[in-house]
Write an enzyme that holds these catalytic residues in place. Structure first.
Site, PDB file in Angstrom:
ATOM      1  N   ASP A  43       0.867  -1.161   0.000  1.00 46.74           N
ATOM      2  CA  ASP A  43       0.000   0.000   0.000  1.00 46.74           C
ATOM      3  C   ASP A  43       0.930   1.245   0.000  1.00 46.74           C
ATOM      4  O   ASP A  43       2.146   1.116   0.227  1.00 46.74           O
ATOM      5  CB  ASP A  43      -0.851  -0.057   1.280  1.00 46.74           C
ATOM      6  N   ASP A  45      -0.141   5.167   1.020  1.00 46.23           N
ATOM      7  CA  ASP A  45      -0.356   6.153   2.088  1.00 46.23           C
ATOM      8  C   ASP A  45      -0.325   5.498   3.463  1.00 46.23           C
ATOM      9  O   ASP A  45      -1.050   4.540   3.729  1.00 46.23           O
ATOM     10  CB  ASP A  45      -1.714   6.840   1.906  1.00 46.23           C
TER      11      ASP A  45
HETATM   12  O1  C5P Z   1      -2.519   4.513  -0.533  1.00 46.75           O
HETATM   13  P1  C5P Z   1      -3.745   4.178   0.277  1.00 46.75           P
HETATM   14  O2  C5P Z   1      -4.535   3.041  -0.341  1.00 46.75           O
HETATM   15  O3  C5P Z   1      -3.440   3.980   1.697  1.00 46.75           O
HETATM   16  O4  C5P Z   1      -4.677   5.501   0.183  1.00 46.75           O
HETATM   17  C1  C5P Z   1      -5.867   5.604   0.867  1.00 46.75           C
HETATM   18  C2  C5P Z   1      -5.854   6.606   1.982  1.00 46.75           C
HETATM   19  O5  C5P Z   1      -6.194   7.884   1.491  1.00 46.75           O
HETATM   20  C3  C5P Z   1      -6.919   6.252   2.992  1.00 46.75           C
HETATM   21  O6  C5P Z   1      -6.375   5.615   4.115  1.00 46.75           O
HETATM   22  C4  C5P Z   1      -7.614   7.595   3.332  1.00 46.75           C
HETATM   23  O7  C5P Z   1      -7.487   7.964   4.694  1.00 46.75           O
HETATM   24  C5  C5P Z   1      -6.926   8.616   2.457  1.00 46.75           C
HETATM   25  N1  C5P Z   1      -7.879   9.514   1.781  1.00 46.75           N
HETATM   26  C6  C5P Z   1      -7.740  10.885   1.923  1.00 46.75           C
HETATM   27  N2  C5P Z   1      -8.609  11.736   1.277  1.00 46.75           N
HETATM   28  C7  C5P Z   1      -9.600  11.251   0.502  1.00 46.75           C
HETATM   29  C8  C5P Z   1      -9.747   9.861   0.345  1.00 46.75           C
HETATM   30  C9  C5P Z   1      -8.855   9.026   1.001  1.00 46.75           C
HETATM   31  O8  C5P Z   1      -6.825  11.327   2.626  1.00 46.75           O
HETATM   32  N3  C5P Z   1     -10.413  12.090  -0.118  1.00 46.75           N
HETATM   33 MG    MG Z   2      -2.791   3.224   3.447  1.00 48.03          MG
END
Ligand code: C5P
Ligand code: MG
Length: 291
Positions: A43, A45
């Protein structure tokens, strides 16, 4: 045979394992199979990037844009409101995945609609990244370089934004040829203005569907049935669902937030749980052991 006792980092205070013997057995099988049978699926983030630094939250791919000057003040407030509404739901251990899933789709959809309204220019993304406070976890250089040197494929599977993620690893000098990315990519018009997001949305709870759509990638890697998986959400556990004829999988999970509430669930599903560990020290030690 080298065993778990030869990885001193597995005794770090951040490390928790429900079944250390199982970890030892998986590691032994993977060492025996050899590094030419290994692939890494991670993954992005809060797994490859830091969750916090000096007590302050670090940004996700989305937050890099949310906080940048390509977004108007009014839109920033709306995106912040979405974050404050939906992030607590994402990490709420009292709600089931079934309950959370439609709400996560709602979050991503609303945020992407707002981003598209901002008519973001492609040529401003690099600056948004360089001016942001995003940080790859300590030890990232060794992680990426070592995998590259040993020709081990690294799939970064992210529900973040592919264009931003690529820019982060490009600016860090680690976007090597062994790296593939599955993520949400932006679609720009001929003048370089964001008009939509490409393909099917990837959110934290549909990585299985995303994996199964990319059969070509996993077909190419069919001679690598041993997987090191890294994530920070329980949704990340399905990132390897497309792997063909899997033999062994070792799952390392970062537990960054709501530790006490979520610890048991993480211990039940990840082989190694890293609690509030902002480094890649343990994954690196495992990789060095496997190569
Ligand atoms: O790379 P990863 O799959 O972890 O990315 C997803 C993350 O992005 C989620 O854990 C979520 O907290 C974050 N997110 C965000 N803003 C959004 C949608 C998702 O920060 N609008
Ligand atoms: Mg993540």
């Amino acid at each position: 045979m080298r065993g778990i006792e030869n990885i001193p980092e597995l005794s770090n205070p951040s490390v928790c394992m429900k079944d250390p013997q199982r970890v030892k057995d998986i590691l032994q099988s993977m060492v025996k199979a050899g590094s030419n049978t290994l692939q890494v699926i991670s993954d992005f983030d809060m797994t490859l990037t830091r969750f916090s630094h000096n007590g302050k939250r670090c940004p996700t791919c989305h937050n890099i844009l949310d906080n940048s000057k390509v977004i108007s003040e009014d839109c920033k407030q709306q995106l912040d409101h979405l974050l404050k509404t939906y992030y607590p739901i994402e990490i709420d251990s009292t709600r089931s995945v079934e309950e959370k899933l439609p709400l996560m789709v709602e979050w991503w959809t609303k945020a992407h609609d707002l981003l598209v309204e901002q008519k973001i220019q492609k040529n401003l993304l690099a600056e948004a990244v360089s001016e942001s406070e995003v940080m790859l976890r300590e030890g990232f250089q060794l992680f990426f370089d070592h995998l590259h040197e040993h020709s081990i494929p690294l799939l970064i599977f992210s529900a973040g934004i592919g264009d931003i993620l690529e820019e982060v690893i490009r600016q860090a000098g680690v976007f090597h040829s062994n790296v593939n990315v599955f993520s949400n990519y932006m679609d720009f018009d001929e003048s370089g203005v964001l008009r939509a997001f490409k393909g099917d949305l990837i959110h934290i709870y549909n990585k299985r569907e995303g994996a199964l759509l990319n059969t070509g990638h996993f077909q190419e890697l069919r001679t690598r049935p041993n997987v090191l998986l890294m994530g920070d959400s329980l949704g990340d556990l399905s990132m390897a669902d497309g792997v063909q004829d899997m033999e062994n999988i070792l799952k390392i999970g970062f537990l960054n937030d709501k530790v006490e509430e979520r610890k048991q669930a993480y211990l039940d599903s990840y082989d190694i749980v890293l609690i509030k560990d902002e480094t890649l020290e343990v994954p690196n030690a495992v990789l060095l052991h496997l190569t």
